[in-house]
Design a protein around this motif. Structure first.
Motif, PDB file in Angstrom:
ATOM      1  N   MET A   1      63.546   9.394  24.855  1.00 32.27           N
ATOM      2  CA  MET A   1      62.340   9.795  24.654  1.00 32.27           C
ATOM      3  C   MET A   1      62.445  10.296  23.237  1.00 32.27           C
ATOM      4  O   MET A   1      62.855  11.280  23.031  1.00 32.27           O
ATOM      5  CB  MET A   1      61.792  10.824  25.622  1.00 32.27           C
ATOM      6  CG  MET A   1      60.475  11.275  25.348  1.00 32.27           C
ATOM      7  SD  MET A   1      59.761  12.375  26.750  1.00 32.27           S
ATOM      8  CE  MET A   1      59.594  11.481  28.127  1.00 32.27           C
TER       9      MET A   1
ATOM     10  N   ARG B   1      57.292  -0.908  26.222  1.00 34.21           N
ATOM     11  CA  ARG B   1      57.242   0.344  25.399  1.00 34.21           C
ATOM     12  C   ARG B   1      56.060   1.108  25.750  1.00 34.21           C
ATOM     13  O   ARG B   1      54.843   0.597  26.079  1.00 34.21           O
ATOM     14  CB  ARG B   1      57.123  -0.273  24.168  1.00 34.21           C
ATOM     15  CG  ARG B   1      57.250   0.485  23.215  1.00 34.21           C
ATOM     16  CD  ARG B   1      57.011  -0.124  21.624  1.00 34.21           C
ATOM     17  NE  ARG B   1      57.136   0.739  20.404  1.00 34.21           N
ATOM     18  CZ  ARG B   1      56.971   0.412  19.111  1.00 34.21           C
ATOM     19  NH1 ARG B   1      56.902  -1.061  18.933  1.00 34.21           N
ATOM     20  NH2 ARG B   1      56.995   1.163  18.311  1.00 34.21           N
ATOM     21  N   ALA B   2      56.313   2.620  25.767  1.00 30.02           N
ATOM     22  CA  ALA B   2      55.144   3.155  25.935  1.00 30.02           C
ATOM     23  C   ALA B   2      55.082   4.289  24.847  1.00 30.02           C
ATOM     24  O   ALA B   2      55.927   4.583  24.141  1.00 30.02           O
ATOM     25  CB  ALA B   2      55.378   3.886  27.108  1.00 30.02           C
TER      26      ALA B   2
ATOM     27  N   LEU C   1      52.624   7.624  24.113  1.00 28.63           N
ATOM     28  CA  LEU C   1      51.927   8.725  24.584  1.00 28.63           C
ATOM     29  C   LEU C   1      51.045   9.624  23.688  1.00 28.63           C
ATOM     30  O   LEU C   1      51.962  10.049  22.692  1.00 28.63           O
ATOM     31  CB  LEU C   1      52.676   9.386  25.679  1.00 28.63           C
ATOM     32  CG  LEU C   1      51.762  10.573  26.504  1.00 28.63           C
ATOM     33  CD1 LEU C   1      52.169  10.781  27.939  1.00 28.63           C
ATOM     34  CD2 LEU C   1      52.125  11.908  25.642  1.00 28.63           C
TER      35      LEU C   1
ATOM     36  N   LEU D   1      57.720   9.228  32.936  1.00 24.26           N
ATOM     37  CA  LEU D   1      57.952   8.678  31.650  1.00 24.26           C
ATOM     38  C   LEU D   1      59.220   9.053  31.251  1.00 24.26           C
ATOM     39  O   LEU D   1      59.884   8.341  30.246  1.00 24.26           O
ATOM     40  CB  LEU D   1      56.881   9.123  30.772  1.00 24.26           C
ATOM     41  CG  LEU D   1      55.381   8.500  30.788  1.00 24.26           C
ATOM     42  CD1 LEU D   1      54.594   9.151  29.538  1.00 24.26           C
ATOM     43  CD2 LEU D   1      55.664   6.977  30.626  1.00 24.26           C
TER      44      LEU D   1
ATOM     45  N   HIS E   1      61.354   5.983  31.677  1.00 21.69           N
ATOM     46  CA  HIS E   1      60.894   4.830  30.685  1.00 21.69           C
ATOM     47  C   HIS E   1      62.152   4.306  29.907  1.00 21.69           C
ATOM     48  O   HIS E   1      62.699   5.476  29.341  1.00 21.69           O
ATOM     49  CB  HIS E   1      59.555   4.988  30.257  1.00 21.69           C
ATOM     50  CG  HIS E   1      59.019   3.859  29.693  1.00 21.69           C
ATOM     51  ND1 HIS E   1      59.484   3.147  28.583  1.00 21.69           N
ATOM     52  CD2 HIS E   1      58.008   3.101  30.014  1.00 21.69           C
ATOM     53  CE1 HIS E   1      58.496   2.211  28.413  1.00 21.69           C
ATOM     54  NE2 HIS E   1      57.795   2.070  29.315  1.00 21.69           N
TER      55      HIS E   1
ATOM     56  N   VAL F   1      60.089   5.278  25.223  1.00 21.79           N
ATOM     57  CA  VAL F   1      58.875   6.012  25.057  1.00 21.79           C
ATOM     58  C   VAL F   1      58.792   6.901  23.920  1.00 21.79           C
ATOM     59  O   VAL F   1      59.938   7.390  23.584  1.00 21.79           O
ATOM     60  CB  VAL F   1      58.589   6.707  26.380  1.00 21.79           C
ATOM     61  CG1 VAL F   1      59.678   7.730  26.727  1.00 21.79           C
ATOM     62  CG2 VAL F   1      57.191   7.335  26.318  1.00 21.79           C
ATOM     63  N   GLU F   2      57.639   6.878  23.127  1.00 19.88           N
ATOM     64  CA  GLU F   2      57.184   7.489  22.161  1.00 19.88           C
ATOM     65  C   GLU F   2      56.233   8.542  22.453  1.00 19.88           C
ATOM     66  O   GLU F   2      55.156   8.339  23.021  1.00 19.88           O
ATOM     67  CB  GLU F   2      57.106   6.741  20.743  1.00 19.88           C
ATOM     68  CG  GLU F   2      58.035   5.862  20.257  1.00 19.88           C
ATOM     69  CD  GLU F   2      57.516   5.109  19.196  1.00 19.88           C
ATOM     70  OE1 GLU F   2      56.569   5.170  18.696  1.00 19.88           O
ATOM     71  OE2 GLU F   2      58.250   4.230  18.903  1.00 19.88           O
TER      72      GLU F   2
END
Length: 247
Positions: free
Chosen positions: A1, A193-194, A196, A224, A227, A230-231
């Motif tokens: 993360m 890729r996520a 947030l 998340l 995941h 994730v950023e």
């Protein structure tokens, strides 16, 4: 993360938009999951500005929006479809046939959710999903509960959710629809890729829970943590409760 903290929402939105633009340029056929609400507005404004300056090519990209109000047609000015037209779609060269949306005006919502899930699966899932987090930790309209649903579904809105969306209905919560169709947690977690977004001190505890808390359906965003990529894009107030895990 990967956690990114900026002094202001505007700085965070500009940097996030630049990253999305890079992703579309690097992968022209990217499948994007897009949110609505107040949180992504500045990101969309920055993407529109980038489009004007750099002539980004969206023609091969595909989009799937995360939600739509039950009972509102795409032509209704309060629909999320209309929201996306106003704030992004009419300003970029996305092909109409590559824009995917739930239809909240259908008679059979369960069938509509199955159709949408199948369309997304046929595209190979989301390549990049942009999401906001609610003050209660919700993602899309996956609200805190004793369980979470993986697939697209119909959801009832809490009083807090209706109040949070009142700005799009003349600041009158009573005008906000009672239900919504939303992608489930599966499509979000399985995206490649996520990204947030969370802005403002009112999101600080939700950010702390999603980054540092246990995995729990009482904070859907906490999932998340599972995941692959994730950023988390924050302004300083939203990051204020974190214990220092920032980049």
């Amino acid at each position: 993360m990967h956690i990114r903290v900026f002094e202001s929402e505007q700085e965070a939105a500009a940097a996030c938009a630049a990253r999305i633009a890079e992703a579309v340029t690097a992968h022209p056929s990217l499948v994007l999951g897009l949110p609505t609400g107040r949180t992504p507005l500045n990101v969309y404004r920055e993407l529109v500005a980038l489009q004007a300056r750099r002539r980004l090519d969206w023609s091969m990209a595909r989009t799937f929006n995360l939600e739509e109000w039950v009972g509102l047609s795409p032509e209704d000015g309060g629909s999320f479809h209309a929201y996306m037209e106003r704030h992004l779609f009419r300003h970029v060269n996305l092909s109409k046939e590559r824009i995917h949306f739930l239809d909240g005006a259908v008679s059979d919502c369960a069938e509509e959710c199955e159709r949408y899930e199948a369309e997304l699966m046929a595209e190979g899932g989301l390549g990049l999903v942009l999401v906001g987090v609610g003050a209660d930790g919700h993602l899309a309209f996956n609200a805190p509960s004793d369980h979470l649903r993986a697939r697209c579904h119909r959801a009832k809105l809490s009083r807090g959710a209706r109040e949070a969306n009142a700005m799009f209905f003349g600041d009158d919560p009573s005008r906000v629809p009672l239900e919504v169709l939303t992608l489930g947690m599966g499509a979000i977690i399985q995206s490649r890729r996520a990204m947030l977004l969370a802005f403002g001190a009112q999101k600080a505890e939700a950010v702390k829970a999603l980054v540092e808390g246990p995995l729990t359906p009482s904070c859907p965003a906490s999932f998340l943590q599972l995941h692959r990529d994730v950023e988390v894009w924050l302004d300083a107030p939203a990051a204020s409760a974190l214990a220092g895990r920032v980049q």
